[in-house]
Design a protein around this motif. Structure first.
Motif, mmCIF file in Angstrom:
data_model
loop_
_atom_site.group_PDB
_atom_site.id
_atom_site.type_symbol
_atom_site.label_atom_id
_atom_site.label_comp_id
_atom_site.label_asym_id
_atom_site.label_seq_id
_atom_site.Cartn_x
_atom_site.Cartn_y
_atom_site.Cartn_z
ATOM 1 N N MET A 1 37.258 31.142 46.656
ATOM 2 C CA MET A 1 37.631 31.525 45.141
ATOM 3 C C MET A 1 38.832 32.729 45.495
ATOM 4 O O MET A 1 39.097 33.141 46.514
ATOM 5 N N THR A 2 39.792 32.503 44.494
ATOM 6 C CA THR A 2 40.741 33.582 44.311
ATOM 7 C C THR A 2 40.813 34.225 43.059
ATOM 8 O O THR A 2 41.722 35.266 43.135
ATOM 9 N N GLY A 3 39.815 34.184 42.350
ATOM 10 C CA GLY A 3 39.915 35.283 40.920
ATOM 11 C C GLY A 3 38.403 35.418 40.792
ATOM 12 O O GLY A 3 37.163 35.261 41.473
ATOM 13 N N PRO A 4 38.317 36.256 39.702
ATOM 14 C CA PRO A 4 36.804 36.941 39.404
ATOM 15 C C PRO A 4 35.910 35.744 38.838
ATOM 16 O O PRO A 4 36.455 34.536 38.534
ATOM 17 N N VAL A 5 34.591 36.282 38.812
ATOM 18 C CA VAL A 5 33.711 35.229 38.403
ATOM 19 C C VAL A 5 33.416 35.531 36.699
ATOM 20 O O VAL A 5 32.733 36.375 36.348
ATOM 21 N N ASN A 6 34.454 34.770 36.104
ATOM 22 C CA ASN A 6 34.230 34.916 34.555
ATOM 23 C C ASN A 6 33.202 34.189 33.988
ATOM 24 O O ASN A 6 33.002 32.918 34.444
ATOM 25 N N GLY A 7 32.472 34.429 32.969
ATOM 26 C CA GLY A 7 31.866 33.645 31.978
ATOM 27 C C GLY A 7 30.131 34.036 31.972
ATOM 28 O O GLY A 7 29.896 34.822 32.477
ATOM 29 N N ILE A 8 29.489 32.990 31.732
ATOM 30 C CA ILE A 8 28.057 33.069 31.609
ATOM 31 C C ILE A 8 27.563 32.787 32.873
ATOM 32 O O ILE A 8 27.697 31.377 33.451
ATOM 33 N N VAL A 9 26.936 33.483 33.560
ATOM 34 C CA VAL A 9 26.171 33.239 34.955
ATOM 35 C C VAL A 9 24.687 33.543 34.845
ATOM 36 O O VAL A 9 24.162 34.776 35.044
ATOM 37 N N PRO A 10 24.051 32.442 34.459
ATOM 38 C CA PRO A 10 22.327 32.985 34.588
ATOM 39 C C PRO A 10 21.896 33.242 35.980
ATOM 40 O O PRO A 10 22.282 32.820 36.975
ATOM 41 N N VAL A 11 20.738 34.013 35.774
ATOM 42 C CA VAL A 11 20.226 34.485 36.968
ATOM 43 C C VAL A 11 19.201 33.433 37.198
ATOM 44 O O VAL A 11 18.128 33.496 36.411
ATOM 45 N N PHE A 160 35.888 41.786 46.533
ATOM 46 C CA PHE A 160 34.541 41.667 45.664
ATOM 47 C C PHE A 160 35.250 40.761 44.515
ATOM 48 O O PHE A 160 36.278 41.411 43.749
ATOM 49 N N VAL A 161 34.319 39.800 43.755
ATOM 50 C CA VAL A 161 34.813 39.391 42.689
ATOM 51 C C VAL A 161 34.155 39.398 41.524
ATOM 52 O O VAL A 161 34.171 38.744 40.445
ATOM 53 N N ILE A 162 32.767 39.941 41.739
ATOM 54 C CA ILE A 162 31.805 40.309 40.561
ATOM 55 C C ILE A 162 30.797 41.178 40.960
ATOM 56 O O ILE A 162 30.542 41.697 41.998
ATOM 57 N N LEU A 163 30.842 42.223 39.888
ATOM 58 C CA LEU A 163 29.813 43.298 39.800
ATOM 59 C C LEU A 163 28.933 42.803 38.842
ATOM 60 O O LEU A 163 29.120 42.872 37.695
ATOM 61 N N LYS A 164 27.281 42.435 39.221
ATOM 62 C CA LYS A 164 26.556 42.439 38.050
ATOM 63 C C LYS A 164 26.140 43.811 37.953
ATOM 64 O O LYS A 164 25.366 44.695 38.257
ATOM 65 N N ASP A 165 26.796 44.303 36.720
ATOM 66 C CA ASP A 165 26.438 45.642 36.113
ATOM 67 C C ASP A 165 25.087 45.868 35.452
ATOM 68 O O ASP A 165 24.806 45.060 34.499
ATOM 69 N N VAL A 166 24.221 46.822 35.949
ATOM 70 C CA VAL A 166 23.033 46.822 35.413
ATOM 71 C C VAL A 166 22.686 48.229 34.927
ATOM 72 O O VAL A 166 21.571 49.010 34.671
ATOM 73 N N SER A 167 23.728 48.894 34.341
ATOM 74 C CA SER A 167 23.895 50.245 34.069
ATOM 75 C C SER A 167 23.364 50.273 32.621
ATOM 76 O O SER A 167 22.491 51.465 32.160
ATOM 77 N N CYS A 168 23.182 49.288 31.614
ATOM 78 C CA CYS A 168 22.676 49.090 30.437
ATOM 79 C C CYS A 168 23.295 50.259 29.598
ATOM 80 O O CYS A 168 22.669 50.633 28.666
ATOM 81 N N LEU A 177 35.240 48.742 33.632
ATOM 82 C CA LEU A 177 36.235 47.884 33.071
ATOM 83 C C LEU A 177 37.715 48.290 33.375
ATOM 84 O O LEU A 177 38.670 47.604 33.836
ATOM 85 N N ALA A 178 37.972 49.717 33.163
ATOM 86 C CA ALA A 178 39.012 50.272 33.185
ATOM 87 C C ALA A 178 39.396 50.354 34.642
ATOM 88 O O ALA A 178 40.754 50.207 34.955
ATOM 89 N N LEU A 179 38.620 50.760 35.595
ATOM 90 C CA LEU A 179 38.943 50.717 36.742
ATOM 91 C C LEU A 179 39.293 49.492 37.331
ATOM 92 O O LEU A 179 39.920 49.524 38.421
ATOM 93 N N ALA A 180 38.450 48.392 37.033
ATOM 94 C CA ALA A 180 38.954 47.065 37.603
ATOM 95 C C ALA A 180 40.037 46.537 37.135
ATOM 96 O O ALA A 180 40.192 45.105 37.474
ATOM 97 N N ARG A 181 40.790 46.950 35.959
ATOM 98 C CA ARG A 181 41.680 46.373 35.444
ATOM 99 C C ARG A 181 42.727 45.906 36.332
ATOM 100 O O ARG A 181 43.062 46.822 37.062
ATOM 101 N N GLY A 182 43.146 44.902 36.482
ATOM 102 C CA GLY A 182 44.289 44.173 37.297
ATOM 103 C C GLY A 182 43.902 43.747 38.702
ATOM 104 O O GLY A 182 44.436 43.067 39.542
ATOM 105 N N SER A 183 42.405 43.872 38.997
ATOM 106 C CA SER A 183 42.012 43.369 40.199
ATOM 107 C C SER A 183 41.327 41.986 40.252
ATOM 108 O O SER A 183 41.263 41.542 38.915
ATOM 109 N N ARG A 184 40.659 41.730 41.223
ATOM 110 C CA ARG A 184 39.984 40.245 41.106
ATOM 111 C C ARG A 184 38.454 40.633 40.613
ATOM 112 O O ARG A 184 37.830 39.420 40.541
#
Length: 310
Positions: A1-11, A160-168, A177-184
């Motif tokens: 892969m060359t980019g982030p994992v965008n979209g709906i990602v079922p667990v 890293f291309v995805i962080l599964k955020d569980v901060s709720c 999102l601000a930290l990751a802006r412009g990254s993969r």
């Protein structure tokens, strides 16, 4: 892969037979159901997959089976990074990489709290340099959220291309999102209560348990919700309230939902113990599912009405 994992990602769920084997025929049908529902990627060998209750061989076979069944139609993330000692963790992660997954996911609570970054670096160095990685703030056995400094370290690695955020916590999602802006790195929120708000804030996806019930509605919120705020205001609460089913014996309740759909035959779960009885422990569970199904269909009808009106 060359980019982030965008979209709906079922667990992903792991269906088992009544005699406690992985039901691969049922899993094949489940994969097709996810894809037909608009999933953009699948997260295999995760907590919903009951990864802590699978043998190393089962984790290897499960990840490879999902990759081979998907056949490149959507991205596949594979974890199974469950072991306690570092040598075994490296074996877990290499097995996930050998599955052919698009990204291998590291679990934040598996690493030493006091020496997190050095251990993370060693685990990453033990993996092939050409494979993309993910991070998972798995809530079991304890939730371990990344600090901003740790997240920045991962961003600087450009692996890293995805962080599964569980901060709720929407404010945390926005800061990340601000930290990751412009990254993969994609920040993929896992909390249904803030799902649409996180999407409108820039989290281009969702990676939570209720995608096992209505991935199509999350996909609609992601792609069309901002254009139709009046319908989004009907759909988002259905998903938020429905996600409370986690308290009704998850993942057994989700398996019962799929048993009703005909996806697979047994609701057997290892995570809840051999003596777990969904109907004995969760009174009126069939009525709960009736209402979940009815609310999902009402939301789908509102979405369909937009198409008719157009």
């Amino acid at each position: 892969m060359t980019g982030p994992v965008n979209g709906i990602v079922p667990v992903m769920l792991t269906p088992f037979t009544a005699d406690n084997r992985i039901d691969y025929e049922g899993l094949s049908r489940l994969i097709e159901w996810y894809i037909a529902g608009g999933a953009d990627a699948l997260f295999a060998v995760c907590l919903s997959s009951e990864m802590f209750f699978l043998s190393p061989q089962e984790r290897r076979e499960l990840g490879r089976f999902v990759v081979e069944t998907v056949r490149g139609r959507v991205q596949v993330l594979v974890s199974g990074h469950v072991s306690e000692d570092e040598a075994a963790q490296k074996a877990d992660l290499r097995a996930a990489a050998d599955s052919g997954a698009d990204a291998v996911v590291l679990i934040t609570n598996r690493m030493d709290e006091q020496a997190f970054l050095p251990q993370l670096d060693r685990l990453v160095q033990a993996l092939p340099q050409d494979i993309d990685l993910g991070l998972y703030e798995c809530p079991r056995p304890q939730r371990r959220l990344l600090t901003d400094a740790e997240l920045q370290h991962c961003l600087d690695m450009d692996r890293f291309v995805i962080l599964k955020d569980v901060s709720c916590d929407l404010s945390v999602v926005k800061r990340r999102l601000a930290l990751a802006r412009g990254s993969r790195l994609a920040i993929s929120n896992a909390n249904a209560a803030i799902a649409f708000d996180a999407m409108t804030a820039g989290a281009r996806g969702f990676c939570g348990i209720f995608a096992n019930f209505a991935p199509d509605l999350y996909k609609w919120l992601l792609t069309q919700g901002e254009r139709h705020p009046e319908v989004a205001a009907q759909v988002a609460p259905v998903l938020a309230v429905g996600s409370l089913c986690e308290m009704f014996g998850y993942p057994a309740l989700a398996k019962r939902y799929h048993q009703r759909l005909g996806t697979f035959g047994s609701i057997h779960t290892r995570a809840l113990g051999d003596d777990f009885d969904l109907h004995a422990r969760c009174w009126a569970v069939e009525d709960v599912l009736d209402n979940i199904e009815a609310s999902i269909e009402t939301a789908r009808a509102a979405v369909r009405q937009l198409t008719v009106a157009a």
